[in-house]
Design a protein around this motif. Structure first.
Motif, PDB file in Angstrom:
ATOM      1  N   MET A   1       0.050  24.146   8.625  1.00  0.00           N
ATOM      2  CA  MET A   1      -0.870  23.053   8.718  1.00  0.00           C
ATOM      3  C   MET A   1      -0.668  21.900   7.776  1.00  0.00           C
ATOM      4  N   ALA A   2      -0.188  22.159   6.557  1.00  0.00           N
ATOM      5  CA  ALA A   2      -0.398  21.166   5.648  1.00  0.00           C
ATOM      6  C   ALA A   2       1.149  20.286   5.781  1.00  0.00           C
ATOM      7  N   ALA A   3       2.172  20.796   6.319  1.00  0.00           N
ATOM      8  CA  ALA A   3       3.342  20.117   6.658  1.00  0.00           C
ATOM      9  C   ALA A   3       3.141  19.110   7.868  1.00  0.00           C
ATOM     10  N   LYS A   4       2.210  19.755   8.713  1.00  0.00           N
ATOM     11  CA  LYS A   4       1.800  18.939   9.875  1.00  0.00           C
ATOM     12  C   LYS A   4       1.550  17.565   9.749  1.00  0.00           C
ATOM     13  N   TYR A   5       0.470  17.683   8.677  1.00  0.00           N
ATOM     14  CA  TYR A   5      -0.232  16.148   8.357  1.00  0.00           C
ATOM     15  C   TYR A   5       0.497  15.674   7.157  1.00  0.00           C
ATOM     16  N   ASP A   6       1.633  15.773   6.877  1.00  0.00           N
ATOM     17  CA  ASP A   6       2.205  15.119   5.737  1.00  0.00           C
ATOM     18  C   ASP A   6       2.988  13.893   6.313  1.00  0.00           C
ATOM     19  N   LEU A   7       2.446  12.858   5.461  1.00  0.00           N
ATOM     20  CA  LEU A   7       2.714  11.462   6.134  1.00  0.00           C
ATOM     21  C   LEU A   7       4.021  10.940   5.320  1.00  0.00           C
ATOM     22  N   THR A   8       4.673  11.665   4.571  1.00  0.00           N
ATOM     23  CA  THR A   8       5.969  11.193   3.730  1.00  0.00           C
ATOM     24  C   THR A   8       6.960  10.741   4.884  1.00  0.00           C
ATOM     25  N   PRO A   9       7.271  11.344   6.121  1.00  0.00           N
ATOM     26  CA  PRO A   9       8.290  10.812   7.174  1.00  0.00           C
ATOM     27  C   PRO A   9       7.868   9.478   7.377  1.00  0.00           C
ATOM     28  N   ARG A  10       6.432   9.034   7.647  1.00  0.00           N
ATOM     29  CA  ARG A  10       6.155   7.787   7.822  1.00  0.00           C
ATOM     30  C   ARG A  10       6.223   6.701   6.746  1.00  0.00           C
ATOM     31  N   VAL A  11       5.706   7.301   5.597  1.00  0.00           N
ATOM     32  CA  VAL A  11       5.565   6.448   4.703  1.00  0.00           C
ATOM     33  C   VAL A  11       6.924   5.906   3.814  1.00  0.00           C
ATOM     34  N   ALA A  12       7.764   6.835   3.706  1.00  0.00           N
ATOM     35  CA  ALA A  12       9.118   6.633   3.170  1.00  0.00           C
ATOM     36  C   ALA A  12       9.824   5.443   3.694  1.00  0.00           C
ATOM     37  N   PRO A  13      10.064   5.347   4.962  1.00  0.00           N
ATOM     38  CA  PRO A  13      10.899   4.253   5.435  1.00  0.00           C
ATOM     39  C   PRO A  13      10.513   2.923   4.977  1.00  0.00           C
ATOM     40  N   GLN A  14       8.998   2.782   4.533  1.00  0.00           N
ATOM     41  CA  GLN A  14       8.514   1.493   4.175  1.00  0.00           C
ATOM     42  C   GLN A  14       8.839   1.358   2.596  1.00  0.00           C
ATOM     43  N   ASN A 189      -0.595  -8.381  -6.825  1.00  0.00           N
ATOM     44  CA  ASN A 189      -1.492  -9.444  -6.453  1.00  0.00           C
ATOM     45  C   ASN A 189      -0.662 -11.011  -6.418  1.00  0.00           C
ATOM     46  N   ARG A 190       0.355 -11.123  -7.378  1.00  0.00           N
ATOM     47  CA  ARG A 190       1.328 -12.329  -7.242  1.00  0.00           C
ATOM     48  C   ARG A 190       1.875 -12.229  -5.730  1.00  0.00           C
ATOM     49  N   LEU A 191       2.408 -10.857  -5.515  1.00  0.00           N
ATOM     50  CA  LEU A 191       3.236 -10.857  -4.232  1.00  0.00           C
ATOM     51  C   LEU A 191       2.387 -10.891  -2.850  1.00  0.00           C
ATOM     52  N   LYS A 192       1.202 -10.548  -3.034  1.00  0.00           N
ATOM     53  CA  LYS A 192       0.104 -10.724  -1.930  1.00  0.00           C
ATOM     54  C   LYS A 192      -0.202 -12.278  -1.793  1.00  0.00           C
ATOM     55  N   GLU A 193      -0.288 -13.037  -2.828  1.00  0.00           N
ATOM     56  CA  GLU A 193      -0.428 -14.477  -2.700  1.00  0.00           C
ATOM     57  C   GLU A 193       0.706 -15.260  -2.100  1.00  0.00           C
ATOM     58  N   ILE A 194       2.013 -14.584  -2.328  1.00  0.00           N
ATOM     59  CA  ILE A 194       2.995 -15.134  -1.792  1.00  0.00           C
ATOM     60  C   ILE A 194       3.211 -14.977  -0.407  1.00  0.00           C
ATOM     61  N   ILE A 195       2.914 -13.586  -0.020  1.00  0.00           N
ATOM     62  CA  ILE A 195       3.110 -13.308   1.279  1.00  0.00           C
ATOM     63  C   ILE A 195       2.136 -14.033   2.072  1.00  0.00           C
ATOM     64  N   ASP A 196       1.006 -14.180   1.762  1.00  0.00           N
ATOM     65  CA  ASP A 196      -0.199 -14.896   2.450  1.00  0.00           C
ATOM     66  C   ASP A 196      -0.013 -16.352   2.550  1.00  0.00           C
ATOM     67  N   ASN A 205       7.649 -10.870  10.821  1.00  0.00           N
ATOM     68  CA  ASN A 205       8.176 -10.824   9.290  1.00  0.00           C
ATOM     69  C   ASN A 205       7.260 -10.902   8.223  1.00  0.00           C
ATOM     70  N   GLN A 206       5.980 -11.752   8.764  1.00  0.00           N
ATOM     71  CA  GLN A 206       4.910 -11.735   7.518  1.00  0.00           C
ATOM     72  C   GLN A 206       4.144 -10.450   7.715  1.00  0.00           C
ATOM     73  N   VAL A 207       3.930  -9.823   9.071  1.00  0.00           N
ATOM     74  CA  VAL A 207       3.256  -8.740   9.004  1.00  0.00           C
ATOM     75  C   VAL A 207       4.165  -7.441   8.499  1.00  0.00           C
ATOM     76  N   GLN A 208       5.220  -7.563   8.420  1.00  0.00           N
ATOM     77  CA  GLN A 208       6.190  -6.443   7.791  1.00  0.00           C
ATOM     78  C   GLN A 208       5.890  -6.547   6.553  1.00  0.00           C
ATOM     79  N   ASN A 209       6.129  -7.756   5.923  1.00  0.00           N
ATOM     80  CA  ASN A 209       5.955  -7.758   4.382  1.00  0.00           C
ATOM     81  C   ASN A 209       4.499  -7.357   3.828  1.00  0.00           C
ATOM     82  N   ARG A 210       3.397  -7.416   4.821  1.00  0.00           N
ATOM     83  CA  ARG A 210       1.931  -7.054   4.457  1.00  0.00           C
ATOM     84  C   ARG A 210       2.274  -5.454   4.644  1.00  0.00           C
ATOM     85  N   ILE A 211       2.832  -4.871   5.484  1.00  0.00           N
ATOM     86  CA  ILE A 211       3.140  -3.591   5.665  1.00  0.00           C
ATOM     87  C   ILE A 211       3.743  -2.691   4.409  1.00  0.00           C
ATOM     88  N   TRP A 212       4.813  -3.476   3.985  1.00  0.00           N
ATOM     89  CA  TRP A 212       5.354  -3.074   2.790  1.00  0.00           C
ATOM     90  C   TRP A 212       4.717  -3.105   1.732  1.00  0.00           C
TER      91      TRP A 212
END
Length: 437
Positions: A1-14, A189-196, A205-212
Motif C-alpha cells: 500500500m505504501a508504494a501505491k501512494y508514493d508521489l515520488t514518480p510525480r514529484v521528481a519530474p518537477q 520568496n524572491r523567485l516567487k516575486e519574479i514569477i508573479d 510558461n508562467q503556470v509551469q514556473n509556479r508548479i516548479w
C-alpha cells in the motif's frame, strides 16, 4: 500500500535532478522499493551530472565489484579537465571577488560595476559569463556551497534577466541541498516575486514556473519552523491553487496536511473544503479523501479507515515523514496529524448528533474506551462544543445549539473585502495586459 501512494514518480519530474537524491535516500531507508531499483535510479540520475566519483561508488555497491566501466573513468577525466578550464576562465573575476577592499568599490548600480571592472581590472562580459558556467559546473559536481557563493556573486553583476533568474533557481537548489532553510526561504520568496511579476512568452510558461516553485518549496516548508503556515499562504493563493488543480493535483496532499495540523487557519479551511469537494473524484489520496469523508460525505466509518491509511502515507512520504532525530521512530508531524484528525472527526460527529454512545465514538477515533472518554472531556473543556458526558449511560449529550442570525450574517460577509480586493486585482491585471498589447 505504501508504494501505491508514493508521489515520488510525480514529484521528481518537477525537480532539479540533484533534488531527487534526498527523496531516493528516504525511500531506500524506508525500503519501499527493492534496494537494487533505488541504486539503478541513482545511477541513471548521476549519468546526467558531473558527480562521477559518487556514480562509481554506487556502481560498486550495485554490482558488488571494485571495478568500474572504462567509460566512467573517461568521463571522470573529462570532468576534471573541463573544471580546470572553467576555473582558469573565471580566475580573474574570482580573484577580484576574493579581494575585500576591491569589492567595496562596487555599488548597487550594475552598469557602474561593469564599467569599473572593465576599465580597472580588464574583466568583461566573457569573464562574468565564465563565472556562471563555473558555478553551474560546481553545482553539477556536487559542490553546492561553492556554487551558491558564485551564483550569488554572478547575480550581483548579471544584466541578463533570464540568466539571472536561472542563477536564482540554481542558488535555491544549492541552499535546499545544504539545508540552509532560512536562506532558501528568502530565495524562494524572491523567485516567487519574479514569477508573479515577470512577463512570460505564454501563460502556460508562467503556470509551469509556479508548479516548479511549489514542488521545490516542499523541502523548505516541511523543514522550516514556520513552514506549515507559509505553505498555506503560497499554495492557497488563487493563481497557485488553480495551477495545482489543473496540472498538479497531487500537491493537494501537502496543502491538506498543512491545514489539518494548523489550527489557526480555519476561515481559509472552509474554502479549501470546497476544493476538496471539487477534486474528490480526481485526486486519489488518503489525506484528501479523509477530509472529504468528514466534511463532504459525512462518512465517519470511511474517515476512520482513511485515518489509518493517512498514518502510513505520512510515514512513507519523503516530505512528511521526517523523524525527530536520526535513528528515532518518532515522527512529529504524524503525531500532530493524528491528534488533529481525531479532533476533526469528534467535532463534526458531535455537531450532527444529539446523543452519542461513547463506545461508538471510541471506535471512530481508533481509541480505547478510557482514552476516548478522556479525549471528550478535554474536547468539551477546550472547544466550543456545548455538551456533557453521562457516565452512567456512557453517552455524550449535545445541548441544542440554535443558530444566531447575527453570527450567520457576519460569517457570510466577513470575506467580502478579500473577495473584492481579488476581483479588483484581477481586473487591473487584465487591463494592464490589454494595454501592453
Amino acid at each position: 500500500m505504501a508504494a501505491k501512494y508514493d508521489l515520488t514518480p510525480r514529484v521528481a519530474p518537477q525537480l532539479d535532478r540533484h533534488l531527487v537524491f534526498p527523496l531516493l535516500e528516504f525511500l531506500q531507508e524506508r525500503t519501499l522499493y527493492p534496494d537494487e531499483d533505488i541504486l539503478k535510479a541513482k545511477i541513471e540520475l548521476l549519468n546526467h551530472t558531473n558527480m562521477v566519483d559518487y556514480a562509481m561508488d554506487i556502481h560498486k555497491s550495485l554490482y558488488h565489484t571494485d571495478d568500474v566501466p572504462q567509460e566512467m573513468m573517461e568521463r571522470r577525466a573529462e570532468v576534471v579537465a573541463r573544471l580546470k578550464a572553467l576555473e582558469e576562465a573565471a580566475a580573474p573575476l574570482i580573484t577580484f571577488l576574493q579581494n575585500a577592499s576591491a569589492v567595496q568599490e562596487l555599488r548597487a548600480d550594475k552598469q557602474h560595476n561593469l564599467q569599473l571592472l572593465q576599465e580597472r581590472y580588464q574583466i568583461g562580459p566573457d569573464q562574468i559569463e565564465a563565472l556562471y558556467q563555473y558555478a553551474k559546473f560546481q553545482f553539477e559536481c556536487g559542490n553546492y556551497s561553492g556554487a551558491a557563493d558564485y551564483l550569488y556573486q554572478y547575480r550581483a553583476l548579471c544584466t541578463n534577466s533570464d540568466r539571472s533568474v536561472s542563477a536564482l533557481w540554481g542558488k535555491l537548489a544549492a541552499e535546499i541541498l545544504m539545508q540552509n532553510w532560512d536562506i532558501a526561504l528568502e530565495e524562494l520568496n524572491r523567485l516567487k516575486e519574479i514569477i508573479d511579476s515577470k512577463s512570460f512568452a505564454t501563460p502556460l510558461n508562467q503556470v509551469q514556473n509556479r508548479i516548479w516553485l511549489m514542488h521545490w518549496s516542499l523541502f523548505i516548508f516541511f523543514n522550516h519552523d514556520n513552514g506549515r503556515t507559509q505553505i498555506i499562504d503560497l499554495f492557497n493563493q488563487d493563481k497557485y491553487l488553480n495551477a495545482i488543480q489543473t496540472s498538479a493535483p497531487h500537491l493537494l496532499r501537502y496543502l491538506a496536511t498543512a491545514f489539518i495540523v494548523n489550527k489557526r487557519r480555519r476561515p481559509q479551511f472552509k474554502e479549501f473544503i470546497k476544493v476538496i469537494q471539487q477534486e474528490q473524484y480526481s485526486c486519489n489520496d488518503p489525506i484528501t479523501e479523509f477530509l472529504a469523508c468528514i466534511y463532504v460525505n459525512y462518512d465517519f466509518d470511511g474517515a476512520q479507515q482513511k485515518m489509518k491509511q493517512c498514518e502510513e502515507v505520512i510515514l512513507n512520504d519523503p516530505f512528511l515523514g521526517k523523524r525527530a532525530e536520526e535513528g528515532s521512530f518518532s515522527v512529529p508531524l504524524r503525531d500532530e496529524f493524528l491528534e488533529n484528525a481525531r479532533l476533526f472527526i469528534s467535532e463534526t460527529y458531535c455537531r450532527i448528533h444529539q446523543r452519542i454512545d461513547m463506545g461508538v465514538l471510541a471506535e471512530k477515533l481508533n481509541l480505547n474506551y478510557e482514552d476516548a472518554e478522556r479525549w471528550m472531556v478535554n474536547l468539551i473543556r477546550t472547544s466550543k462544543l456545548d455538551a456533557k458526558i453521562d457516565t452512567e449511560t456512557g453517552t455524550v449529550i449535545m445541548e441544542p445549539n440554535q443558530p444566531n442570525v447575527y453570527e450567520q450574517l457576519i460569517d457570510h460577509t466577513k470575506a467580502l473585502s478579500g473577495r473584492t480586493y481579488k476581483l479588483v486585482s484581477q481586473l487591473l491585471e487584465h487591463a494592464q495586459t490589454q494595454a501592453a498589447r
